[in-house]
Design a protein around this motif. Structure first.
Motif, PDB file in Angstrom:
ATOM      1  N   GLY A  15       6.195   1.379 -12.548  1.00 10.59           N
ATOM      2  CA  GLY A  15       6.559   1.723 -11.286  1.00 10.59           C
ATOM      3  C   GLY A  15       6.328   0.721 -10.177  1.00 10.59           C
ATOM      4  O   GLY A  15       5.930  -0.308 -10.347  1.00 10.59           O
ATOM      5  N   GLY A  16       5.190   1.473  -9.221  1.00 11.14           N
ATOM      6  CA  GLY A  16       4.792   0.624  -8.144  1.00 11.14           C
ATOM      7  C   GLY A  16       3.397  -0.172  -8.316  1.00 11.14           C
ATOM      8  O   GLY A  16       3.372  -1.334  -7.823  1.00 11.14           O
ATOM      9  N   GLY A  17       2.872   0.383  -9.590  1.00  7.76           N
ATOM     10  CA  GLY A  17       1.946  -0.625  -9.888  1.00  7.76           C
ATOM     11  C   GLY A  17       0.518  -0.778  -9.265  1.00  7.76           C
ATOM     12  O   GLY A  17      -0.269  -1.536  -9.119  1.00  7.76           O
ATOM     13  N   THR A  18       0.117   0.641  -8.455  1.00  9.22           N
ATOM     14  CA  THR A  18      -0.919   0.371  -7.883  1.00  9.22           C
ATOM     15  C   THR A  18      -2.249   0.527  -8.796  1.00  9.22           C
ATOM     16  O   THR A  18      -3.372   0.095  -8.400  1.00  9.22           O
ATOM     17  CB  THR A  18      -1.127   1.696  -6.812  1.00  9.22           C
ATOM     18  OG1 THR A  18      -1.033   2.922  -7.737  1.00  9.22           O
ATOM     19  CG2 THR A  18      -0.108   1.925  -6.042  1.00  9.22           C
ATOM     20  N   LEU A  20      -2.160  -1.126 -11.643  1.00 11.22           N
ATOM     21  CA  LEU A  20      -2.358  -2.450 -12.043  1.00 11.22           C
ATOM     22  C   LEU A  20      -2.836  -3.314 -11.095  1.00 11.22           C
ATOM     23  O   LEU A  20      -3.900  -4.059 -11.402  1.00 11.22           O
ATOM     24  CB  LEU A  20      -0.784  -3.226 -12.132  1.00 11.22           C
ATOM     25  CG  LEU A  20      -0.700  -4.507 -12.368  1.00 11.22           C
ATOM     26  CD1 LEU A  20      -1.280  -4.935 -13.681  1.00 11.22           C
ATOM     27  CD2 LEU A  20       0.738  -5.156 -12.389  1.00 11.22           C
ATOM     28  N   ALA A  91      -0.456   1.629 -17.411  1.00 11.63           N
ATOM     29  CA  ALA A  91      -0.752   2.033 -16.141  1.00 11.63           C
ATOM     30  C   ALA A  91       0.561   2.509 -15.400  1.00 11.63           C
ATOM     31  O   ALA A  91       1.063   1.614 -14.735  1.00 11.63           O
ATOM     32  CB  ALA A  91      -1.507   0.874 -15.371  1.00 11.63           C
ATOM     33  N   GLY A  92       0.619   3.730 -15.482  1.00 13.19           N
ATOM     34  CA  GLY A  92       1.937   4.183 -14.842  1.00 13.19           C
ATOM     35  C   GLY A  92       3.140   4.061 -15.525  1.00 13.19           C
ATOM     36  O   GLY A  92       4.350   3.805 -15.256  1.00 13.19           O
ATOM     37  N   MET A  94       5.958   5.107 -18.185  1.00 12.51           N
ATOM     38  CA  MET A  94       6.491   6.311 -18.312  1.00 12.51           C
ATOM     39  C   MET A  94       7.266   6.657 -19.561  1.00 12.51           C
ATOM     40  O   MET A  94       8.033   7.754 -19.802  1.00 12.51           O
ATOM     41  CB  MET A  94       7.611   6.630 -17.130  1.00 12.51           C
ATOM     42  CG  MET A  94       6.950   6.708 -15.862  1.00 12.51           C
ATOM     43  SD  MET A  94       5.625   7.999 -15.779  1.00 12.51           S
ATOM     44  CE  MET A  94       5.453   7.880 -13.899  1.00 12.51           C
ATOM     45  N   GLY A 127       3.270  12.011 -13.126  1.00 13.85           N
ATOM     46  CA  GLY A 127       3.722  11.714 -11.783  1.00 13.85           C
ATOM     47  C   GLY A 127       3.370  12.995 -10.999  1.00 13.85           C
ATOM     48  O   GLY A 127       2.388  13.894 -11.341  1.00 13.85           O
ATOM     49  N   LEU A 180      -5.069   9.056  -7.040  1.00 10.89           N
ATOM     50  CA  LEU A 180      -5.008   7.832  -7.039  1.00 10.89           C
ATOM     51  C   LEU A 180      -6.153   7.183  -6.454  1.00 10.89           C
ATOM     52  O   LEU A 180      -7.176   6.367  -7.457  1.00 10.89           O
ATOM     53  CB  LEU A 180      -3.815   7.192  -6.562  1.00 10.89           C
ATOM     54  CG  LEU A 180      -2.455   7.479  -7.426  1.00 10.89           C
ATOM     55  CD1 LEU A 180      -1.476   7.221  -6.284  1.00 10.89           C
ATOM     56  CD2 LEU A 180      -2.372   6.664  -8.491  1.00 10.89           C
ATOM     57  N   GLU A 184      -8.435   7.624 -10.217  1.00 10.98           N
ATOM     58  CA  GLU A 184      -7.575   6.329 -10.857  1.00 10.98           C
ATOM     59  C   GLU A 184      -7.929   5.166 -10.903  1.00 10.98           C
ATOM     60  O   GLU A 184      -8.298   4.670 -11.800  1.00 10.98           O
ATOM     61  CB  GLU A 184      -6.203   6.731 -10.932  1.00 10.98           C
ATOM     62  CG  GLU A 184      -5.479   8.058 -11.367  1.00 10.98           C
ATOM     63  CD  GLU A 184      -3.925   8.093 -11.051  1.00 10.98           C
ATOM     64  OE1 GLU A 184      -3.303   7.244 -11.607  1.00 10.98           O
ATOM     65  OE2 GLU A 184      -3.664   9.119 -10.355  1.00 10.98           O
TER      66      GLU A 184
HETATM   67  C1  GRF Z   1       1.275   7.836 -10.719  1.00 15.27           C
HETATM   68  O1  GRF Z   1       1.621   9.149 -10.770  1.00 15.27           O
HETATM   69  C2  GRF Z   1      -0.132   7.752 -11.447  1.00 15.27           C
HETATM   70  O2  GRF Z   1      -0.887   9.030 -11.070  1.00 15.27           O
HETATM   71  C3  GRF Z   1      -0.207   7.728 -12.908  1.00 15.27           C
HETATM   72  O3  GRF Z   1       1.192   6.963 -12.828  1.00 15.27           O
HETATM   73  C4  GRF Z   1       2.103   6.734 -11.633  1.00 15.27           C
HETATM   74  C5  GRF Z   1       2.262   5.684 -11.013  1.00 15.27           C
HETATM   75  O4  GRF Z   1       1.110   5.006 -10.767  1.00 15.27           O
HETATM   76  N1  GRF Z   1      -1.237   7.210 -13.752  1.00 15.27           N
HETATM   77  P1  GRF Z   1       1.268   3.259 -10.333  1.00 15.27           P
HETATM   78  O5  GRF Z   1       1.106   3.324  -8.971  1.00 15.27           O
HETATM   79  O6  GRF Z   1       2.386   2.703 -10.755  1.00 15.27           O
HETATM   80  O7  GRF Z   1      -0.005   2.744 -10.927  1.00 15.27           O
END
Ligand code: GRF
Length: 204
Positions: A15-18, A20, A91-92, A94, A127, A180, A184
């Motif tokens: 996903g968004g990778g925050t 990462l 890292a996120g 799924m 999530g 997060l 995290e």
């Molecule tokens: C978030 O729900 C986080 O809690 C879990 O993965 C999801 C996306 O995280 N670890 P990211 O922003 O893609 O890292």
């Protein structure tokens, strides 16, 4: 004696990778200094995490079930091996990985889960669902966990945890953001560095 050898780390994302981004920033700040992210793999071709990797000059590839079908995991393993990866960080990410996969990389895959395992984890807990369950239960403290990945979803040995207070009026979204930011993004880099050190010392 720690060598100055750096392990080659692959980060797997969806996903968004925050998380990462927190890992990338931690390499720059030196929190992670015994490993280097040399590859990012996403199972979603449109994941913004791939853009974050490219912006950081890190090789970024999409390996999707749509393209690979039954060869999905095989393609991921091939990509990891072609890039001489020593440690995989989810890292996120799924997808649930098969036992064949996790056995092949025993104690070489770690994952960040947005709760204090063993609460609110396992099949179906990912999530915002994790935070929704925590709020429904009425817990006053939640947090995040980094753990080794085995064949049981969120079942591997716990490496690091950090607690976060649940606030009055929290929604799954506000709680997710706090977990997060306050947990995290802090423990995943620290746990990654810790595991790199243990691998370099042949402790795992
Ligand atoms: C978030 O729900 C986080 O809690 C879990 O993965 C999801 C996306 O995280 N670890 P990211 O922003 O893609 O890292």
């Amino acid at each position: 004696m720690l060598t100055d050898k750096k392990l080659r780390i692959a980060v797997m994302v969806s996903g968004g990778g925050t998380n990462l981004q927190a890992l990338i920033d931690s390499m720059k700040s030196g929190v992670i200094h015994s490993g280097e992210i040399t590859l990012v793999i996403s199972n979603k071709a449109d994941a913004y995490a791939l853009t974050r990797a490219e912006n950081a000059g890190i090789k970024a590839v999409a390996v999707t079930r749509k393209e690979q079908g039954d060869n999905f995991e095989k393609k991921i393993i091939e990509t990891l091996e072609e890039n001489n990866i020593d440690l995989v960080v989810l890292a996120g990410f799924m997808c649930i990985l098969s036992q064949d996969f996790t056995d092949r990389f025993k104690n070489r895959i770690i994952n960040i889960h947005p709760s204090l395992i063993p609460s609110f984890c396992g099949e179906g807990f990912y999530g915002l669902r994790v935070h929704k369950a925590a709020l429904e239960k009425g817990v006053k403290v939640t947090g995040a966990t980094v753990h080794f990945v085995n064949e049981i979803p969120d079942g591997g040995e716990i490496i690091m945890q950090k607690a976060v207070e649940v606030m009055e009026g929290d929604t799954p979204e506000t709680l997710s953001t706090r977990v997060l930011q306050n947990a995290e993004w802090i423990i995943l880099p620290r746990a990654t560095q810790l595991v790199c050190e243990k691998i370099l010392r042949n402790e795992i």
